[in-house]
Design a protein around this motif. Structure first.
Motif, short mmCIF file in Angstrom:
data_model
loop_
_atom_site.label_atom_id
_atom_site.label_comp_id
_atom_site.label_asym_id
_atom_site.label_seq_id
_atom_site.Cartn_x
_atom_site.Cartn_y
_atom_site.Cartn_z
N ALA A 16 0.82 -1.21 0.00
CA ALA A 16 0.00 0.00 0.00
C ALA A 16 0.85 1.26 0.00
CB ALA A 16 -0.93 -0.01 1.21
N THR A 17 1.98 1.22 0.71
CA THR A 17 2.85 2.40 0.78
C THR A 17 3.42 2.75 -0.59
OG1 THR A 17 3.44 1.84 3.05
CG2 THR A 17 4.88 3.38 1.89
N ILE A 18 3.84 1.72 -1.33
CA ILE A 18 4.42 1.96 -2.65
C ILE A 18 3.34 2.29 -3.66
CG2 ILE A 18 5.77 0.93 -4.52
CD1 ILE A 18 7.15 -0.82 -2.43
N SER A 19 2.21 1.59 -3.60
CA SER A 19 1.17 1.80 -4.61
C SER A 19 0.63 3.22 -4.60
CB SER A 19 0.03 0.80 -4.38
OG SER A 19 -0.60 1.04 -3.13
N LEU A 41 15.43 -3.54 -13.01
CA LEU A 41 14.09 -3.14 -13.37
C LEU A 41 13.86 -1.73 -12.87
CD1 LEU A 41 11.56 -4.70 -10.90
CD2 LEU A 41 13.87 -5.58 -10.99
N LEU A 42 12.97 -1.00 -13.50
CA LEU A 42 12.78 0.41 -13.23
C LEU A 42 11.40 0.65 -12.65
CD1 LEU A 42 14.40 1.82 -16.49
CD2 LEU A 42 15.50 1.37 -14.28
N VAL A 43 11.38 1.23 -11.46
CA VAL A 43 10.13 1.56 -10.77
C VAL A 43 9.91 3.06 -10.94
CG1 VAL A 43 8.87 1.52 -8.59
CG2 VAL A 43 10.54 -0.28 -9.12
N THR A 44 8.80 3.46 -11.56
CA THR A 44 8.51 4.87 -11.79
C THR A 44 7.54 5.36 -10.73
OG1 THR A 44 8.79 4.53 -14.16
CG2 THR A 44 7.76 6.59 -13.47
N GLY A 104 4.29 2.61 -13.91
CA GLY A 104 4.48 1.43 -13.07
C GLY A 104 5.89 0.89 -13.01
N VAL A 105 6.02 -0.41 -13.15
CA VAL A 105 7.29 -1.10 -13.03
C VAL A 105 7.54 -1.88 -14.32
CG1 VAL A 105 8.68 -2.62 -11.59
CG2 VAL A 105 6.72 -1.42 -10.60
N VAL A 106 8.74 -1.79 -14.82
CA VAL A 106 9.07 -2.53 -16.04
C VAL A 106 10.50 -3.01 -15.95
CG1 VAL A 106 9.78 -0.45 -17.29
CG2 VAL A 106 9.02 -2.47 -18.57
N GLY A 107 10.74 -4.19 -16.51
CA GLY A 107 12.08 -4.76 -16.50
C GLY A 107 12.24 -5.76 -17.61
N PHE A 108 13.41 -6.34 -17.68
CA PHE A 108 13.69 -7.32 -18.73
C PHE A 108 12.75 -8.51 -18.61
CE2 PHE A 108 15.94 -10.89 -20.63
CZ PHE A 108 16.38 -10.34 -21.83
N ASP A 136 8.88 9.54 0.08
CA ASP A 136 9.95 9.02 0.93
C ASP A 136 9.55 7.67 1.54
OD1 ASP A 136 12.55 9.52 2.36
OD2 ASP A 136 11.23 9.30 4.09
N ASN A 137 8.29 7.55 1.95
CA ASN A 137 7.82 6.27 2.49
C ASN A 137 7.88 5.17 1.44
OD1 ASN A 137 7.31 7.44 4.98
ND2 ASN A 137 5.16 7.88 4.50
N ALA A 138 7.56 5.56 0.19
CA ALA A 138 7.58 4.56 -0.89
C ALA A 138 8.99 4.08 -1.17
CB ALA A 138 6.96 5.17 -2.15
N THR A 139 9.95 5.00 -1.22
CA THR A 139 11.33 4.58 -1.47
C THR A 139 11.86 3.76 -0.30
OG1 THR A 139 12.14 6.71 -0.61
CG2 THR A 139 11.83 6.52 -3.00
N GLY A 140 11.40 4.07 0.91
CA GLY A 140 11.78 3.26 2.06
C GLY A 140 11.24 1.85 1.95
N ALA A 141 10.00 1.73 1.48
CA ALA A 141 9.43 0.40 1.30
C ALA A 141 10.13 -0.36 0.18
CB ALA A 141 7.94 0.54 1.00
N LEU A 142 10.54 0.34 -0.87
CA LEU A 142 11.30 -0.32 -1.94
C LEU A 142 12.60 -0.90 -1.39
CD1 LEU A 142 10.97 2.08 -5.02
CD2 LEU A 142 10.13 -0.27 -4.84
N TYR A 143 13.27 -0.11 -0.55
CA TYR A 143 14.51 -0.60 0.06
C TYR A 143 14.24 -1.82 0.93
CZ TYR A 143 18.39 -0.86 3.35
OH TYR A 143 19.42 -1.31 4.13
#
Length: 839
Positions: free
Chosen positions: A110-113, A189-192, A120-124, A203-210
């Protein structure tokens, strides 16, 4: 403070120790109340107008004034998530499936969404999965199901097809990946994220990504956002404290125990050190002076200077105490004899440190103030608290029958003969010593021109194996972020051109001259040939008048017609009638044109080329040198044009050069001020201004030796090391004042030249040796820290203290001998001096 006032204060301290300790305890409480108010935030930025005189800075300001700012920047930021499998295949079915499941986890978070952008998110793994699902619009769940259902061989075949047919694949793989290879140890992969959601949510979202990546570290996932670096910093400083503090304290206690040969003196001295540091931070808080993020520097320096003050207080007390004598009288005489010296050391050191107030960097200015406050605090503590506490404890012990008389350092049967030989050397070979010293110092000073200049020294995260194998908390536990960062910089290009370092080149002068755009394009091609540009990111790596003209011509027939008529060599770049070309561009799209071609009152003034670079600050100097050569191509020969690089790399290089030049000026002014101060004080105290100048001369020698040491140790000039060079003045003056003033004091009391030198070198020199060993040993432990910036700091201060001691007992005695031969009787003699002599 006059000598009489100082003598009165010391008399009160030694006679009324309990009142002194109570008063200083209360005062310390008041001062310590300022500690919570200390600001430890970053002070890296310079004053806004401090570098306005620099060409590159002026050019940067011109760019901001002349060119329209883009207002269509997307409300998004790209957060790369990396997968590194050193011994595995990041393109295998298992790894690609792990990447898709990671995407599902962060989408369900929920924090990231809340901060996730529409992209969104895209990668190989998505490129492969949609082919497996045979549906370019397959949902994430369908992609996961398709990869799970495919065999390993089928996935490998899909990977091969993606690499061969989809140009987007390059964006997610290392820059040097061979498109024919279906295996790789790395991918990303790249998270936009949507920046319009606001800082707390972002900031909360990047913390959750970490956090999500950290939970999958065994599968090779990691991120390098601010949360990752904060974790690294916390880990680093924790490990540094566990390694350095015990080692430094152990070394200090061992040396102090050997030097003092007395537990009480060690404890009292360390109390003085702790109070001095406490007072420094308390005063910083009350005065509102930011301590900055490099507080280790003033703490270590003040600890070293405090230990030095303690050696002189205790050593002179021991020298003064005769057999059968009590405690207060010799302590009174001892502190009286060194108090003025400590005041003089404080004043001259403050001149050296406060000379940095002219520096444009708040970090450097505040460090100068911090260290000055620390030295002043040490002076107050070591002429009040330390003597009073020493008298009180020794009195109690002697009342209990414990003899507290101790031999002074430098008078032992082993050390005194060694120090005595230095006096013999000065007596027999003073001219030779001086000539050798001048030659060595000059050679060291000349090494300044050979020092490399860097913005900063970057850690690669490597830690020596033996440091990791130390027992218990001393062992250094590595943190992966630094090594991961270096790896990413080595193998990847920036995730997008927008995320890359931007370096603009401003072309000014006769920009309508025929061939201007051709020269500009040749310069851009030269940059590309040097492999400096970001490519394969889906974004334009170069924005220039040429790219804008070509883009507008592709959709505007009138501009296309003008380009065709003015392009005589059919290379797509107009080479004549450029004013007409610019007019057509402005008429077709004035907003876009204003971003690359500046005009005022119908006159075209300059052109702007913006480059997205595949580079970082670790190789910024080489990048700027390459860009300068490319800019010279844009300017052309005898064209009436100039081309100036004015991005962050170029500005940093110019500012560092200005700071280095400014520190040279600062050191020159500080040396002159200290020389004049010593001349005046020695004239007042001892009747000889020239003696003060003689004592000041060795500081220049210490500076030369430190520069030579930096050259031999391959320590570059950075903002930190340049600062330390200016602080060397404050460190180097200490030892010379102690020896010089002790010599003058002995002469005042009727001693001959060599008797005075013997007292100064064996008595005061012994205290200086103890101080040097303690400070050097403690500071040397900083070189154990696996970070080049801190290693450089520790090495420079160790070299400075070592050379300062060597100069004070090797070179200064020879200077004093030569001075005494050519200025006989210049020291005022007084059988019952009222002045306060020094140690």
């Amino acid at each position: 403070m006059s000598r009489d006032s100082l003598a009165t204060l010391i008399g009160f301290v030694t006679e009324h120790t309990r009142i002194t300790l109570l008063a200083m305890l209360l005062l310390s409480g008041v001062v310590a109340a300022g500690v919570p108010m200390v600001d430890t935030g970053s002070q890296a930025s310079a004053d806004a107008d401090a570098f306005d005189h620099l060409d590159r800075v002026q050019t940067s300001q011109t760019i901001q004034e002349q060119f329209a700012a883009t207002d269509d920047s997307p409300n998004r930021t790209v957060e790369p998530v990396y997968v590194q499998l050193e011994d595995g295949n990041a393109l295998s079915k298992e790894s690609l499936l792990a990447g898709l499941r990671y995407q599902r986890a962060i989408r369900e978070n929920a924090t990231i969404s809340r901060a996730l952008h529409d992209r969104g998110v895209v990668g190989f793994s998505n490129l492969v999965a949609v082919r497996a699902a045979e549906n370019p619009n397959a949902s994430l769940s369908e992609q996961i199901d398709a990869i799970e259902a495919a065999s390993t061989g089928e996935v490998e075949a899909l990977v091969e097809r993606v690499l061969a047919e989809d140009p987007r694949a390059k964006r997610f793989l290392p820059a040097d990946h061979d498109a024919s290879a279906t295996t790789a140890s790395d991918r990303r992969l790249l998270v936009t994220l949507d920046t319009s959601v606001g800082d707390p949510t972002l900031d909360n979202a990047t913390g959750a990504l970490y956090q999500q990546a950290s939970e999958r570290s065994s599968a090779g996932f990691f991120v390098l956002n601010s949360h990752a670096w904060n974790a690294y910093s916390s880990h680093f400083f924790g490990e540094m404290l566990e390694l350095v503090v015990p080692a430094a304290l152990a070394f200090i206690l061992v040396v102090l125990g050997f030097a003092y040969r007395d537990v009480v003196d060690v404890v009292v001295g360390m109390v003085g050190v702790a109070l001095s540091v406490l007072w420094m931070f308390g005063l910083l808080g009350w005065l509102g002076v930011a301590a900055g993020t490099v507080t280790v520097i003033p703490v270590v320096l003040i600890a070293g200077l405090s230990i030095d003050f303690g050696f002189h207080v205790f050593n002179r007390y021991r020298e003064q105490r005769a057999d059968g004598e009590g405690i207060r009288a010799p302590m009174h005489r001892g502190v009286i004899r060194i108090a003025t010296a400590l005041v003089l050391v404080t004043v001259t050191a403050a001149i050296g440190f406060l000379a940095n107030l002219s520096n444009p960097l708040p970090l450097i200015r505040n460090l100068g103030v911090s260290i000055t406050l620390g030295v002043a605090s040490a002076l107050v503590i070591f002429v009040t608290v330390v003597p009073a506490l020493k008298i009180g404890i020794d009195g109690l012990l002697e009342h209990a029958g414990v003899d507290r008389r101790k031999a002074p350092l430098g008078h032992g049967r082993y050390l005194k003969p060694v120090l005595g030989r230095l006096v013999t050397l000065a007596r027999r070979g003073a001219p030779v010593v001086l000539v050798v010293a001048v030659l060595v110092g000059a050679a060291g000073g000349a090494a300044w021109l050979g020092l490399e200049e860097e913005s900063y020294q970057q850690s690669d995260g490597d830690v020596a194996e033996w440091k990791q194998q130390l027992p218990g908390p001393l062992g250094w536990e590595t943190h992966p972020v630094a090594a991961q960062s270096e790896h990413v910089e080595d193998v990847y290009q920036p995730a997008s051109a927008d995320a890359a370092f931007q370096e603009p080149i401003l072309v000014e002068g006769d920009v309508t001259r025929d061939g201007t755009l051709d020269a500009l394009q040749r310069g851009v091609d030269d940059v590309r040939d040097r492999d400096l540009l970001v490519d394969g990111t889906g974004s334009r790596a170069v924005t220039s008048p040429v790219t804008v003209i070509q883009a507008v011509a592709a959709r505007d027939d009138d501009v296309a017609a003008v380009v065709a008529e003015t392009d005589t060599d059919d290379d797509g770049v107009p080479d004549r009638d450029l004013e007409r070309v610019y007019d057509a561009l402005y008429e077709a799209d004035s907003d876009l044109a204003s971003r690359v071609v500046a005009r005022e009152d119908g006159e075209y003034q300059s052109l702007l080329v913006s480059l997205s670079l595949d580079a970082d600050f670790a190789n910024a100097d080489a990048v700027v040198a390459d860009l300068d050569e490319s800019a010279a191509i844009m300017a052309g020969d005898e064209s009436g044009r100039t081309a100036t690089v004015a991005g962050s790399f170029a500005l940093n290089e110019a500012i560092l050069g200005a700071i280095v030049d400014g520190i040279l000026t600062t050191m020159t002014v500080a040396l002159a001020a200290i020389a004049l101060t010593l001349a005046g004080v020695f004239r007042y105290m001892h009747g000889s201004a020239t003696l003060g100048l003689v004592v000041a001369v060795p500081i220049a020698l210490v500076l030369g030796l430190v520069v030579g040491g930096m050259y031999l140790l391959s320590i570059p000039l950075t903002l930190l090391t340049a600062l330390l060079m200016s602080l060397v003045i404050g460190l180097g003056i200490d030892y010379n004042i102690h020896v010089g003033d002790r010599y003058a004091d002995e002469r005042r009391e009727g001693a001959s030249t060599y008797e005075a030198l013997d007292a100064a070198v064996t008595g005061t020199g012994g205290a200086l040796l103890g101080s040097t060993l303690t400070s050097v040993g403690a500071l040397a432990t900083i070189t154990l820290v696996p970070h080049p910036q801190l290693q450089s700091f520790g090495a420079i201060v160790v070299v400075a203290l070592t050379t300062a001691f060597a100069v004070s007992v090797l070179v200064l005695p020879s200077l004093l001998v030569l001075w005494s031969r050519h200025a006989p009787g210049a020291v005022t003699t007084d059988a019952t001096p009222t002045g306060v002599a020094q140690d």
